[in-house]
Design a protein around this motif. Structure first.
Motif, PDB file in Angstrom:
ATOM      1  N   ASN A  76     -19.782  -9.854 -33.123  1.00  0.00           N
ATOM      2  CA  ASN A  76     -19.045 -10.328 -34.302  1.00  0.00           C
ATOM      3  C   ASN A  76     -19.860 -10.110 -35.570  1.00  0.00           C
ATOM      4  OD1 ASN A  76     -16.750 -11.688 -35.532  1.00  0.00           O
ATOM      5  ND2 ASN A  76     -18.126 -13.424 -35.874  1.00  0.00           N
ATOM      6  N   GLU A 131     -20.604 -12.471 -27.768  1.00  0.00           N
ATOM      7  CA  GLU A 131     -19.524 -12.674 -28.736  1.00  0.00           C
ATOM      8  C   GLU A 131     -20.078 -12.779 -30.157  1.00  0.00           C
ATOM      9  OE1 GLU A 131     -15.666 -13.107 -30.076  1.00  0.00           O
ATOM     10  OE2 GLU A 131     -16.291 -12.744 -27.998  1.00  0.00           O
ATOM     11  N   GLU A 159     -17.826  -4.293 -41.679  1.00  0.00           N
ATOM     12  CA  GLU A 159     -16.432  -4.511 -42.055  1.00  0.00           C
ATOM     13  C   GLU A 159     -15.498  -3.656 -41.207  1.00  0.00           C
ATOM     14  OE1 GLU A 159     -16.049  -4.031 -46.256  1.00  0.00           O
ATOM     15  OE2 GLU A 159     -17.381  -5.697 -46.718  1.00  0.00           O
ATOM     16  N   GLN A 160     -15.731  -3.670 -39.910  1.00  0.00           N
ATOM     17  CA  GLN A 160     -14.844  -3.006 -38.961  1.00  0.00           C
ATOM     18  C   GLN A 160     -14.263  -4.041 -38.006  1.00  0.00           C
ATOM     19  OE1 GLN A 160     -16.361   0.333 -36.734  1.00  0.00           O
ATOM     20  NE2 GLN A 160     -17.596   1.053 -38.431  1.00  0.00           N
ATOM     21  N   GLN A 161     -12.995  -3.913 -37.694  1.00  0.00           N
ATOM     22  CA  GLN A 161     -12.384  -4.776 -36.701  1.00  0.00           C
ATOM     23  C   GLN A 161     -12.813  -4.336 -35.302  1.00  0.00           C
ATOM     24  OE1 GLN A 161      -8.133  -4.882 -37.239  1.00  0.00           O
ATOM     25  NE2 GLN A 161      -8.265  -6.081 -39.134  1.00  0.00           N
ATOM     26  N   PHE A 162     -12.909  -5.302 -34.403  1.00  0.00           N
ATOM     27  CA  PHE A 162     -13.251  -5.008 -33.011  1.00  0.00           C
ATOM     28  C   PHE A 162     -12.338  -5.844 -32.134  1.00  0.00           C
ATOM     29  CE2 PHE A 162     -16.070  -5.601 -29.204  1.00  0.00           C
ATOM     30  CZ  PHE A 162     -16.097  -4.259 -28.816  1.00  0.00           C
ATOM     31  N   ASN A 163     -11.300  -5.188 -31.592  1.00  0.00           N
ATOM     32  CA  ASN A 163     -10.279  -5.861 -30.815  1.00  0.00           C
ATOM     33  C   ASN A 163      -9.557  -4.816 -29.966  1.00  0.00           C
ATOM     34  OD1 ASN A 163      -8.475  -4.541 -32.635  1.00  0.00           O
ATOM     35  ND2 ASN A 163      -8.704  -6.244 -34.081  1.00  0.00           N
ATOM     36  N   ASN A 205      -8.634  -1.873 -31.873  1.00  0.00           N
ATOM     37  CA  ASN A 205      -9.794  -1.128 -32.389  1.00  0.00           C
ATOM     38  C   ASN A 205     -10.957  -1.348 -31.413  1.00  0.00           C
ATOM     39  OD1 ASN A 205      -8.778  -0.423 -35.319  1.00  0.00           O
ATOM     40  ND2 ASN A 205      -8.320  -2.602 -34.994  1.00  0.00           N
ATOM     41  N   LEU A 244     -16.579   0.086 -31.677  1.00  0.00           N
ATOM     42  CA  LEU A 244     -17.299  -0.365 -32.866  1.00  0.00           C
ATOM     43  C   LEU A 244     -18.568   0.462 -33.006  1.00  0.00           C
ATOM     44  CD1 LEU A 244     -17.821  -2.440 -35.182  1.00  0.00           C
ATOM     45  CD2 LEU A 244     -18.967  -3.865 -33.470  1.00  0.00           C
ATOM     46  N   HIS A 260     -14.893  -2.400 -26.337  1.00  0.00           N
ATOM     47  CA  HIS A 260     -14.168  -3.643 -26.063  1.00  0.00           C
ATOM     48  C   HIS A 260     -13.762  -3.728 -24.593  1.00  0.00           C
ATOM     49  CE1 HIS A 260     -11.065  -6.785 -26.553  1.00  0.00           C
ATOM     50  NE2 HIS A 260     -11.792  -7.146 -27.603  1.00  0.00           N
ATOM     51  N   SER A 264     -19.781  -6.444 -36.374  1.00  0.00           N
ATOM     52  CA  SER A 264     -18.453  -6.119 -36.887  1.00  0.00           C
ATOM     53  C   SER A 264     -18.297  -6.536 -38.345  1.00  0.00           C
ATOM     54  CB  SER A 264     -17.391  -6.807 -36.024  1.00  0.00           C
ATOM     55  OG  SER A 264     -16.100  -6.616 -36.560  1.00  0.00           O
ATOM     56  N   MET A 265     -18.760  -7.736 -38.680  1.00  0.00           N
ATOM     57  CA  MET A 265     -18.648  -8.219 -40.064  1.00  0.00           C
ATOM     58  C   MET A 265     -19.575  -7.436 -40.991  1.00  0.00           C
ATOM     59  SD  MET A 265     -18.180 -12.370 -39.823  1.00  0.00           S
ATOM     60  CE  MET A 265     -19.769 -12.626 -39.030  1.00  0.00           C
TER      61      MET A 265
END
Length: 365
Positions: A65, A61, A72-76, A79, A82, A95, A68-69
């Protein structure tokens, strides 16, 4: 997508945690987590499973994270893919909402280090000393190369090795979407420009459209930068036509493609060009401007390791207004040591009168 490279450089030993020793180990090429198990692949294509405690749910996790930061891409679930990269790493995460095996990631390494050296290639029977000398002399003669083979056979690595014999004063332009060639770092002081094409992920096309420069535009731009050589990491689509047009101006180059036989290279180029107009002329251009075809393969060894080797080697040429292919190697075995007259004459014009001879220096790339 902003400058991923600079942001990912902020990921340090703390960010990679228990993965750090694998990331820093030059003998490891891939670090893969499939949702349950962690697998390592080394330079011999040997895969090893690591104890499962290395990747905990908490670490997974935190690590994803941070990636992702950094980019600057969302991962969910909305989305679920990644992608991030630095100069030497490519990270892809999937994901758990779109897999039945859990959250997964792959770290693929393309370090700016020479994996191949001449003496090592000869010792490991990648090819014979005579064949390696011939290929180096083809570079010195300024011939155009197409290196083919399946994924993972080391096409780019061998292309990087051959490019080390280009004269330092000859301007080299590399064109890639993912940094793998590292020409400027491998050969500091040589004249080089590295062009990176960037994909617009809103486009569903396999190659993607590009917000700043696509492959075709990159090749055309190269002509205005006075290059001696163009290194295209891989030809996959219609940029193959622009590459041939570039070769027709006298610029030399090396590229890689996916095919399983050097004799299929002309057909593969025609399929990529996707232009039936004046097809005969395009076929003739292929034989006029592509000189050397190389097929690489991997052979599984009894000790579980894999040995990469040159399976096929051929020359393409035109004589008496006819297209010809001369196959020198097939299934790793020499078929002939007689070079086509046109190829031999090119070498002689470059001052090379012994095509199968080159003075190798121990330790030199």
């Amino acid at each position: 997508m902003e400058n991923i490279e600079n942001k990912l450089l902020l990921l340090d030993e703390t960010s990679f945690g228990p993965l750090w020793p694998f990331v820093k180990d030059e003998s490891i090429t891939d670090v893969d987590y499939n949702g349950t198990d962690l697998w390592l692949t080394d330079i011999h294509k040997v895969k090893t499973k690591v104890d499962t405690y290395v990747v905990t749910d908490r670490f997974l996790e935190v690590f994803i994270n941070k990636v992702s930061m950094a980019v600057e891409q969302q991962f969910n679930p909305a989305n679920p893919i990644l992608e991030a990269e630095s100069e030497e790493l490519r990270i892809t995460a999937v994901h758990e909402s779109v897999t039945s095996t859990g959250r997964a990631f792959c770290i693929r390494k393309a370090p700016a280090v020479p994996r191949y050296r001449a003496q090592t290639l000869i010792r490991q029977e990648y090819c014979s000393k005579k064949i390696l000398a011939l290929l180096i002399n083809c570079i010195r003669t300024k011939m155009n190369f197409v290196i083919c083979g399946d994924t993972g056979v080391g096409k780019t690595e061998f292309a990087k090795f051959l490019s080390g014999y280009i004269r330092p004063q000859d301007k080299v332009i590399t064109i890639e979407d993912n940094p793998e060639w590292h020409y400027a770092k491998l050969y500091p002081g040589n004249d080089c420009i590295a062009i990176k094409v960037k994909k617009d992920k809103s486009d569903g096309n396999e190659r993607g459209s590009f917000t700043t420069m696509n492959y075709t535009n990159a090749i055309k731009t190269c002509l205005r930068l006075n290059p001696s050589w163009i290194m295209l990491s891989e030809a996959r689509s219609k940029e193959a036509k622009s590459l041939l047009e570039c070769f027709s101006t006298g610029v030399k180059g090396i590229t890689t493609i996916h095919t399983d036989n050097v004799l299929k290279i002309p057909d593969r180029f025609m399929n990529m060009i996707q232009n039936t107009m004046d097809a005969d002329r395009m076929v003739n251009d292929i034989y006029d401007f592509i000189d050397v075809g190389i097929l690489l393969r991997i052979k599984e060894m009894p000790d579980g390791k894999s040995r990469r080797y040159i399976d096929q080697l051929c020359f393409f040429y035109r004589e008496n207004e006819e297209n010809h292919t001369s196959l020198l190697l097939d299934e790793g075995a020499v078929q002939t040591d007689s070079l086509p007259d046109s190829i031999r004459k090119k070498m002689e014009r470059a001052g090379i009168f012994e095509p199968f001879h080159f003075e190798f220096q121990e330790g030199k790339i």
